[in-house]
Design an enzyme around this catalytic site. Structure first.
Site, PDB file in Angstrom:
ATOM      1  N   SER B 136       0.815  -1.210   0.000  1.00 31.70           N
ATOM      2  CA  SER B 136       0.000   0.000   0.000  1.00 31.70           C
ATOM      3  C   SER B 136       0.848   1.258   0.000  1.00 31.70           C
ATOM      4  CB  SER B 136      -0.893   0.010   1.233  1.00 31.70           C
ATOM      5  OG  SER B 136      -1.580   1.238   1.317  1.00 31.70           O
ATOM      6  N   TYR B 149      -1.344   0.294  10.301  1.00 32.56           N
ATOM      7  CA  TYR B 149      -1.506  -0.335   8.986  1.00 32.56           C
ATOM      8  C   TYR B 149      -0.343   0.067   8.076  1.00 32.56           C
ATOM      9  CZ  TYR B 149      -3.677  -0.967   4.311  1.00 32.56           C
ATOM     10  OH  TYR B 149      -3.958  -1.310   3.004  1.00 32.56           O
TER      11      TYR B 149
HETATM   12  N1  LIG Z   1      -9.119  -0.581  -0.699  1.00 35.78           N
HETATM   13  C1  LIG Z   1      -8.060   0.193  -0.786  1.00 35.78           C
HETATM   14  O1  LIG Z   1      -8.174   1.404  -0.981  1.00 35.78           O
HETATM   15  C2  LIG Z   1      -6.672  -0.391  -0.660  1.00 35.78           C
HETATM   16  C3  LIG Z   1      -5.600   0.465  -0.893  1.00 35.78           C
HETATM   17  C4  LIG Z   1      -4.325  -0.033  -0.820  1.00 35.78           C
HETATM   18  C5  LIG Z   1      -4.115  -1.368  -0.533  1.00 35.78           C
HETATM   19  N2  LIG Z   1      -5.166  -2.177  -0.304  1.00 35.78           N
HETATM   20  C6  LIG Z   1      -4.857  -3.584  -0.011  1.00 35.78           C
HETATM   21  O2  LIG Z   1      -5.524  -4.407  -0.933  1.00 35.78           O
HETATM   22  C7  LIG Z   1      -5.799  -5.662  -0.352  1.00 35.78           C
HETATM   23  C8  LIG Z   1      -7.261  -6.013  -0.533  1.00 35.78           C
HETATM   24  O3  LIG Z   1      -7.991  -5.037   0.165  1.00 35.78           O
HETATM   25  P1  LIG Z   1      -9.538  -4.735  -0.020  1.00 35.78           P
HETATM   26  O4  LIG Z   1      -9.662  -3.289  -0.204  1.00 35.78           O
HETATM   27  O5  LIG Z   1     -10.120  -5.636  -1.000  1.00 35.78           O
HETATM   28  O6  LIG Z   1     -10.016  -5.023   1.472  1.00 35.78           O
HETATM   29  P2  LIG Z   1     -11.088  -5.994   2.091  1.00 35.78           P
HETATM   30  O7  LIG Z   1     -12.300  -6.009   1.289  1.00 35.78           O
HETATM   31  O8  LIG Z   1     -11.154  -5.604   3.532  1.00 35.78           O
HETATM   32  O9  LIG Z   1     -10.386  -7.409   1.935  1.00 35.78           O
HETATM   33  C9  LIG Z   1      -9.447  -7.890   2.793  1.00 35.78           C
HETATM   34  C10 LIG Z   1      -9.441  -9.384   2.639  1.00 35.78           C
HETATM   35  O10 LIG Z   1      -8.435  -9.917   3.500  1.00 35.78           O
HETATM   36  C11 LIG Z   1      -8.968 -11.034   4.147  1.00 35.78           C
HETATM   37  N3  LIG Z   1      -8.336 -11.284   5.418  1.00 35.78           N
HETATM   38  C12 LIG Z   1      -8.236 -10.444   6.476  1.00 35.78           C
HETATM   39  N4  LIG Z   1      -7.638 -11.066   7.480  1.00 35.78           N
HETATM   40  C13 LIG Z   1      -7.342 -12.317   7.070  1.00 35.78           C
HETATM   41  C14 LIG Z   1      -6.732 -13.451   7.658  1.00 35.78           C
HETATM   42  N5  LIG Z   1      -6.302 -13.421   8.906  1.00 35.78           N
HETATM   43  N6  LIG Z   1      -6.617 -14.568   6.922  1.00 35.78           N
HETATM   44  C15 LIG Z   1      -7.067 -14.641   5.676  1.00 35.78           C
HETATM   45  N7  LIG Z   1      -7.661 -13.612   5.052  1.00 35.78           N
HETATM   46  C16 LIG Z   1      -7.796 -12.461   5.755  1.00 35.78           C
HETATM   47  C17 LIG Z   1     -10.430 -10.718   4.344  1.00 35.78           C
HETATM   48  O11 LIG Z   1     -11.141 -11.933   4.549  1.00 35.78           O
HETATM   49  P3  LIG Z   1     -12.711 -11.983   4.874  1.00 35.78           P
HETATM   50  O12 LIG Z   1     -13.384 -11.833   3.535  1.00 35.78           O
HETATM   51  O13 LIG Z   1     -12.919 -13.319   5.473  1.00 35.78           O
HETATM   52  O14 LIG Z   1     -13.010 -10.838   5.779  1.00 35.78           O
HETATM   53  C18 LIG Z   1     -10.761 -10.015   3.053  1.00 35.78           C
HETATM   54  O15 LIG Z   1     -11.176 -10.918   2.066  1.00 35.78           O
HETATM   55  C19 LIG Z   1      -5.353  -5.555   1.098  1.00 35.78           C
HETATM   56  O16 LIG Z   1      -4.063  -6.093   1.238  1.00 35.78           O
HETATM   57  C20 LIG Z   1      -5.327  -4.060   1.326  1.00 35.78           C
HETATM   58  O17 LIG Z   1      -4.445  -3.728   2.358  1.00 35.78           O
HETATM   59  C21 LIG Z   1      -6.440  -1.726  -0.375  1.00 35.78           C
END
Ligand SMILES: NC(=O)c1ccc[n+]([C@@H]2O[C@H](COP(=O)([O-])OP(=O)(O)OC[C@H]3O[C@@H](n4cnc5c(N)ncnc54)[C@H](OP(=O)(O)O)[C@@H]3O)[C@@H](O)[C@H]2O)c1
Ligand SMILES: Cc1cc2nc3c(=O)[nH]c(=O)nc-3n(C[C@H](O)[C@H](O)[C@H](O)COP(=O)(O)OP(=O)(O)OC[C@H]3O[C@@H](n4cnc5c(N)ncnc54)[C@H](O)[C@@H]3O)c2cc1C
Lengths: 439, 244
Positions: B136, B149
């Protein structure tokens, strides 16, 4: 988080809190006290607007596809455009499609959408095998014509008011190619086009573009378009089942409204006065251009400017159609407020609870919003009601409740079913409030 | 035989979009998530849309002890591994309660390191493979609004660059992805400016291209490279006064 949301016609614009979900279990605890499902916002009005909305676009998984029998099961947030990519290459097509492919399956059910084939295939509800609905009582119920039929009929065309449609299983139409054998016929006036509709009832697809501004002996001059799915012989074999999806251009900002009328006039005239003066033109075209001519101009709705527009779509029962259409077209003609072009279509029989179609002619036209428009439309509503017709809720942003209650004879029955499945009004919309559907 | 992609944290929107992208290119898929129930619909969807083989397996990033066993019992050995899981958490709560803080650090950093170590050793032995880590921009500089984070992602970014350096000599490629704002559930309740917010589809396209073209580190939207350049160049004496 509150934000401004609006539907395709940019009117009304409301402040709403939006939630979304991709897993049913996550949804239930997030639901606001009272909210309305929101698909891809392609309706023209306030049907999917409220202070809280449930966006379904992330709930978009296709769960099963029986390629042999042509039956597909999917979550309600999937877009028809996505489904076409899956089914066309395997020889299947949507049983019913509206004039845009950018709507969700949930929206297709909740508006009980109709297509150019209504007179032969009925509306979308006619092809549903079964669906599940999360109702206001918190239960997830399966329904179809046999199981929980009251819920089924109230959900088809029910504008999201019974609850959130979750999964839909429906049957598809077999095709040999992605092409449509198309026939365009010029009609000099309204009588002629109505006669042509009558004579072509066995064509699978039929629709006409009608020029609303002509008077005298050209009153109602139109182009009728008929279509059949082409078989393999008529198309290049290697492309025979290719879905096509390319956007030509995006309208980047809100245009002043005079631009659109100029635009549609040109298109119509180009067709009407096509270089060949033949009355009838036959051609083979890809389904994408045949069904979705406007989809290639993404966000064409912005052409109407910031105030937005309304689409006025009504239906008049068959026997009163000729007189009714003449009366209404004459009024529009006199006011000069409408779009130059309107879409005319002959519906077949349909007897549902709250769905729009009935046997008769339906006309749809766009009006840019300006002073005096709503008063004028109120007058038209009255005329439509007097002929025994009605207005399409999915295109409505302003009808008065008296007109609604007068023209949807089974509304009371619908309301009783809503009371059963949603006694606490967990589902509500600005449309429902305006028409006093939820009390 | 077609290549296989292992997606860690496969139930999120971003993961689904990435899975669709690889499936559309003909890859078979192994979806791993802590909540296997959620994978049912996702797997069915991928099979119907793309006619590819899809396997679903349970994986919890926080269950470090299980990672070795998890990886070695996969039915198909992956050619590409995408580490998508992550946890934004609640910064304020994490300031007050160690449990919440620990979960953020353990998920974004320790969990990712734990599983990718196993993958790295396998790929190194085989002398091939691609590892893609979703890190990120929050890791580029710590800010008061999300530095737990952010610091975990900073650690993850540094880990990925070290891993890339090690595995380069063995024919294994490592990609670091810094998405910027992405319209997903994670930031559903945060207002972000449209032009610098990517769709998950855009993220998936960039991830796929970066992996094919063997890019080392990418921002999904190129404006983010500029934004982060500016943010990194603000002198600390000034930066500390800002409310970011
Ligand atoms: N959205 C943004 O703006 C943004 C920006 C930069 C980076 N990111 C990164 O992109 C990635 C995806 O994020 P997202 O936005 O799609 O967020 P999200 O919808 O919150 O997805 C996070 C995923 O991680 C899974 N997870 C969390 N803890 C876990 C664990 N202990 N074991 C296995 N799985 C686990 C969750 O599982 P559950 O479905 O079971 O809850 C969920 O599917 C992340 O690494 C995030 O940091 C996101
Ligand atoms: C260019 C264009 C051409 C069109 N042509 C036609 C046409 O030929 N025939 C026709 O019938 N319509 C036509 N329409 C209208 C359009 O098909 C309908 O308004 C359709 O319902 C829009 O679906 P949506 O997914 O965008 O849903 P929205 O517009 O967001 O919502 C429409 C209604 O569906 C409800 N809804 C949506 N999802 C769910 C769900 N999961 N569960 C319960 N309720 C739900 C909403 O509450 C709302 O009442 C056209 C629209 C456009 C923009």
């Amino acid at each position: 988080m509150k934000k401004s949301i609006t539907n395709w016609n940019n009117f009304p614009v409301v402040e709403a809190k939006e939630i979304s979900f991709d897993f049913q279990k996550d949804l239930v605890p997030k639901l606001a006290h009272s909210s309305i499902p929101h698909g891809n916002g392609r309706c023209y009005g306030d049907a999917s607007l409220y202070s809280d909305v449930v966006n379904t676009l992330r709930f978009d998984k296709v769960l099963a596809f029986d390629e042999h029998y042509g039956i597909i099961t999917c979550q309600s947030g999937v877009l028809l455009s996505d489904l076409l990519q899956i089914i066309v290459p395997r020889g299947w097509f949507l049983p019913v499609t509206p004039g845009t492919k950018f709507i969700t399956v949930g929206g297709a059910v909740a508006s009980d959408v109709h297509g150019k084939n209504h007179h032969v295939d009925g509306a979308f509800s006619n092809h549903i095998v079964a669906m599940t609905v999360l109702t206001g009582t918190g239960e997830t119920l399966v329904c179809n014509k046999d199981t929980n039929p009251d819920l089924f009929w109230a959900t088809c065309g029910g504008m999201g008011l019974t609850g959130i449609i979750l999964e839909v299983k429906f049957s598809l139409k077999r095709i040999q190619s992605a092409y449509i054998r198309q026939k365009q016929i010029k009609a000099a006036n309204l009588d002629e086009v109505m006669e042509l509709f009558g004579r072509n009832m066995d064509s699978t697809y039929s629709v006409a573009w009608i020029d609303c501004l002509k008077s005298g002996k050209h009153f109602g001059r139109s182009i009728l378009m008929l279509g059949e799915h082409a078989d393999t012989g008529e198309t290049q074999a290697e492309h025979k089942l290719t879905p096509r999806e390319k956007a030509l251009f995006t309208v980047p900002f809100h245009f002043p409204s005079f631009v659109l009328n100029g635009f549609s006039v040109k298109v119509f005239n180009a067709l009407y006065y096509a270089k060949n003066y033949k009355r009838e033109i036959n051609s083979v075209s890809h389904y994408d251009g045949f069904f979705y001519p406007l989809d290639s101009i993404l966000s064409w709705n912005k052409i109407y400017g910031k105030r937005g527009f309304v689409q006025y779509q009504f239906v008049i029962p068959f026997d009163a159609s000729r007189e009714g259409l003449k009366n209404i077209l004459a009024r529009i003609n006199k006011m000069g407020m409408g779009s130059f072009l309107a879409v005319l279509k002959l519906f077949g029989d349909q007897e549902n609870l709250i769905s729009f179609p009935m046997k008769g002619y339906t006309l749809a036209l766009d009006f840019p919003i300006r002073d005096g428009l709503f008063g004028f439309l109120d007058e038209l509503d009255q005329v439509v009601a007097d002929y025994g017709g009605r207005i399409y809720l999915s295109k409505d942003a302003r009808m008065k409740k008296e007109i609604f209650w007068k023209t949807y004879p089974r509304a009371r029955e619908f309301q009783e079913i809503l009371k059963k499945y949603d006694p606490e009004n967990r589902f509500n919309s600005h449309l429902a409030q305006r028409l006093m559907l939820k009390v | 035989m077609e290549e296989n992609v292992l997606i860690l944290g496969a139930a999120s929107d971003m993961a689904v979009a990435i899975a669709r992208k690889f499936a559309s290119a003909g890859y078979s898929l192994t979806l791993a998530a802590r909540n296997v129930e959620k994978l049912e619909a996702i797997a069915a969807d991928l099979k119907v849309r793309y006619n590819v083989a899809v396997a679903s397996v349970k994986f919890d990033a926080l269950d470090f002890a299980s990672h070795e066993q998890f990886y070695h019992s996969l039915a198909e050995r992956p050619d590409v591994v995408v580490c998508v899981f992550g946890l934004l958490g609640d910064q304020f709560e994490a300031q007050q309660h160690w449990k919440a803080c620990e979960e953020i650090l353990f998920t974004n950093y320790v969990g990712a390191v734990s599983i990718l170590n196993v993958v790295a050793n396998d790929f190194e032995r085989q002398k091939r493979g691609t590892i893609i880590g979703i890190s990120s921009v929050a890791g580029d500089r710590g800010r008061q609004s999300n530095y737990f984070y952010g610091s975990a992602k900073a650690g993850f970014t540094a880990y990925l660059s070290g891993l890339r350096n090690r595995l380069y000599h063995h024919g294994v490629h490592v990609v670091t992805v810094k998405p910027g704002f992405v319209k997903t559930r994670m930031i559903e309740n945060i207002k972000t400016p449209g032009p610098i917010t990517a769709s998950v589809k855009k993220v998936a396209d960039s991830v796929f291209t970066a992996s094919k073209r063997k890019r080392d580190s990418i921002y999904v939207l190129s404006v983010w490279a500029l934004i982060m350049l500016v943010i990194r160049f603000i002198p600390e004496a000034v930066f500390k006064r800002l409310k970011l």
